[in-house]
Design a protein around this motif. Structure first.
Motif, short mmCIF file in Angstrom:
data_model
loop_
_atom_site.label_atom_id
_atom_site.label_comp_id
_atom_site.label_asym_id
_atom_site.label_seq_id
_atom_site.Cartn_x
_atom_site.Cartn_y
_atom_site.Cartn_z
N LEU A 160 -42.93 19.70 30.97
CA LEU A 160 -43.01 18.68 32.18
C LEU A 160 -44.25 18.68 32.71
CD1 LEU A 160 -39.85 19.68 34.53
CD2 LEU A 160 -39.86 17.99 32.82
N VAL A 161 -45.06 17.59 32.72
CA VAL A 161 -46.41 17.45 33.20
C VAL A 161 -46.37 16.32 34.38
CG1 VAL A 161 -48.76 17.04 32.41
CG2 VAL A 161 -47.22 18.23 31.12
N GLU A 162 -46.89 16.87 35.31
CA GLU A 162 -47.31 15.93 36.62
C GLU A 162 -48.67 15.41 36.55
OE1 GLU A 162 -44.76 19.59 38.07
OE2 GLU A 162 -46.78 19.17 36.91
N SER A 163 -48.67 14.23 36.94
CA SER A 163 -50.00 13.72 37.20
C SER A 163 -50.17 12.43 38.20
CB SER A 163 -50.55 12.94 35.98
OG SER A 163 -49.67 11.86 35.64
N GLY A 164 -51.10 12.11 38.85
CA GLY A 164 -51.17 11.10 39.81
C GLY A 164 -51.57 11.63 41.22
N GLY A 165 -51.97 12.73 41.23
CA GLY A 165 -52.26 13.26 42.64
C GLY A 165 -53.66 12.98 43.02
N GLY A 166 -54.09 13.25 44.22
CA GLY A 166 -55.47 12.80 44.65
C GLY A 166 -55.83 12.89 46.10
N LEU A 167 -56.87 12.42 46.63
CA LEU A 167 -57.34 12.33 47.93
C LEU A 167 -56.97 11.05 48.72
CD1 LEU A 167 -58.39 13.71 50.46
CD2 LEU A 167 -60.74 12.71 49.61
N VAL A 168 -56.14 10.93 49.72
CA VAL A 168 -55.97 9.72 50.57
C VAL A 168 -56.14 9.78 51.96
CG1 VAL A 168 -54.25 8.36 48.69
CG2 VAL A 168 -53.57 10.05 50.67
N GLN A 169 -56.49 8.84 52.67
CA GLN A 169 -56.54 8.88 54.15
C GLN A 169 -55.08 8.90 54.67
OE1 GLN A 169 -58.88 5.67 55.65
NE2 GLN A 169 -60.82 6.72 54.86
N PRO A 170 -54.89 9.38 55.94
CA PRO A 170 -53.39 9.31 56.50
C PRO A 170 -53.07 7.79 56.63
CG PRO A 170 -54.96 10.72 57.84
CD PRO A 170 -55.75 9.88 56.93
N GLY A 171 -51.79 7.62 56.17
CA GLY A 171 -51.16 6.33 56.05
C GLY A 171 -51.50 5.76 54.59
N GLY A 172 -51.99 6.44 53.80
CA GLY A 172 -52.38 5.85 52.48
C GLY A 172 -51.26 6.18 51.53
N SER A 173 -51.26 5.74 50.30
CA SER A 173 -50.24 5.83 49.33
C SER A 173 -50.71 6.45 48.10
CB SER A 173 -49.60 4.46 48.84
OG SER A 173 -49.03 3.83 50.07
N LEU A 174 -49.91 7.30 47.42
CA LEU A 174 -50.11 7.71 45.89
C LEU A 174 -48.82 7.72 45.18
CD1 LEU A 174 -51.96 11.03 46.47
CD2 LEU A 174 -52.93 8.93 45.37
N ARG A 175 -48.84 7.42 43.69
CA ARG A 175 -47.86 7.24 42.99
C ARG A 175 -47.90 8.45 41.88
NH1 ARG A 175 -46.97 4.36 37.84
NH2 ARG A 175 -44.57 3.72 37.69
N LEU A 176 -46.98 9.23 41.80
CA LEU A 176 -46.93 10.52 41.01
C LEU A 176 -46.15 10.22 39.90
CD1 LEU A 176 -46.53 13.32 43.54
CD2 LEU A 176 -48.67 12.24 42.90
N SER A 177 -46.31 11.02 38.51
CA SER A 177 -45.77 10.50 37.58
C SER A 177 -45.43 12.07 36.95
CB SER A 177 -46.65 9.92 36.35
OG SER A 177 -46.97 8.65 36.49
N CYS A 178 -44.12 12.15 36.33
CA CYS A 178 -43.69 13.16 35.71
C CYS A 178 -43.20 13.02 34.22
CB CYS A 178 -42.52 13.95 36.23
SG CYS A 178 -41.57 15.22 35.80
N ALA A 179 -44.22 13.39 33.24
CA ALA A 179 -43.76 13.15 31.95
C ALA A 179 -43.00 14.26 31.34
CB ALA A 179 -45.20 13.12 31.05
N ILE A 180 -42.04 14.07 30.32
CA ILE A 180 -40.64 14.99 30.06
C ILE A 180 -41.09 14.95 28.42
CG2 ILE A 180 -38.66 15.65 29.96
CD1 ILE A 180 -38.26 13.66 32.37
N SER A 181 -41.06 16.22 27.81
CA SER A 181 -41.26 16.04 26.18
C SER A 181 -40.36 17.39 25.78
CB SER A 181 -42.68 16.30 25.69
OG SER A 181 -43.36 17.51 26.59
N ASP A 182 -39.72 17.09 24.68
CA ASP A 182 -39.09 18.07 24.07
C ASP A 182 -37.72 18.50 24.59
OD1 ASP A 182 -42.07 19.63 22.99
OD2 ASP A 182 -40.99 18.07 21.89
N ALA A 183 -37.10 17.45 25.47
CA ALA A 183 -35.83 17.85 25.92
C ALA A 183 -34.71 17.60 24.69
CB ALA A 183 -35.49 16.88 26.98
N LEU A 184 -33.90 18.21 24.77
CA LEU A 184 -32.73 17.99 23.68
C LEU A 184 -31.46 17.37 24.33
CD1 LEU A 184 -32.33 21.66 22.00
CD2 LEU A 184 -33.72 19.71 21.34
#
Length: 124
Positions: A4-28
């Protein structure tokens, strides 16, 4: 090995928005995916989950502000975070449920595979 690999974090001001992603690999097989977060000096906190049919669940602390989405069969889950506040900065992790079917709940013992986290910072 399942990853599992997360991405999309960062710095925002209060009231701001971010979109995080979780990529999944090699799951049976497909299993529910949850998001947790952990700030320095605090316990790891459950925030949301999506099951293999797209049914979602949220902790009270983020209801109305965060939205989980995606399709596990397509190997991607997202967390849209709106109206970020000073209580939200943390390392955000995605984790895979040990069980099939519906989201199993907020207990960490229900999840054995974790990403390394992506940092979310809220500052003016």
């Amino acid at each position: 090995q399942l990853r599992l690999v997360e991405s999309g974090g960062g710095l925002v001001q209060p009231g701001g928005s971010l979109r995080l992603s979780c990529a999944i690999s090699d799951a049976l097989e497909d299993r529910p995916i949850a998001w947790f977060r952990q700030a320095p000096g605090r316990n790891r906190e459950y925030i949301s989950c999506i099951d293999t049919n797209g049914v979602t669940n949220y902790a009270d602390s983020v209801k109305g502000r965060f939205t989980i989405s995606g399709e596990i069969a397509k190997n991607a889950v997202y967390l849209q975070m709106d109206d970020l506040q000073t209580g939200d900065p943390a390392l955000y992790y995605c984790a895979r449920s040990n069980r099939r079917g519906r989201c199993p709940g907020p207990m960490r013992r229900e999840y054995s595979y974790w990403g390394l986290g992506t940092q979310v910072t809220v500052s003016s």
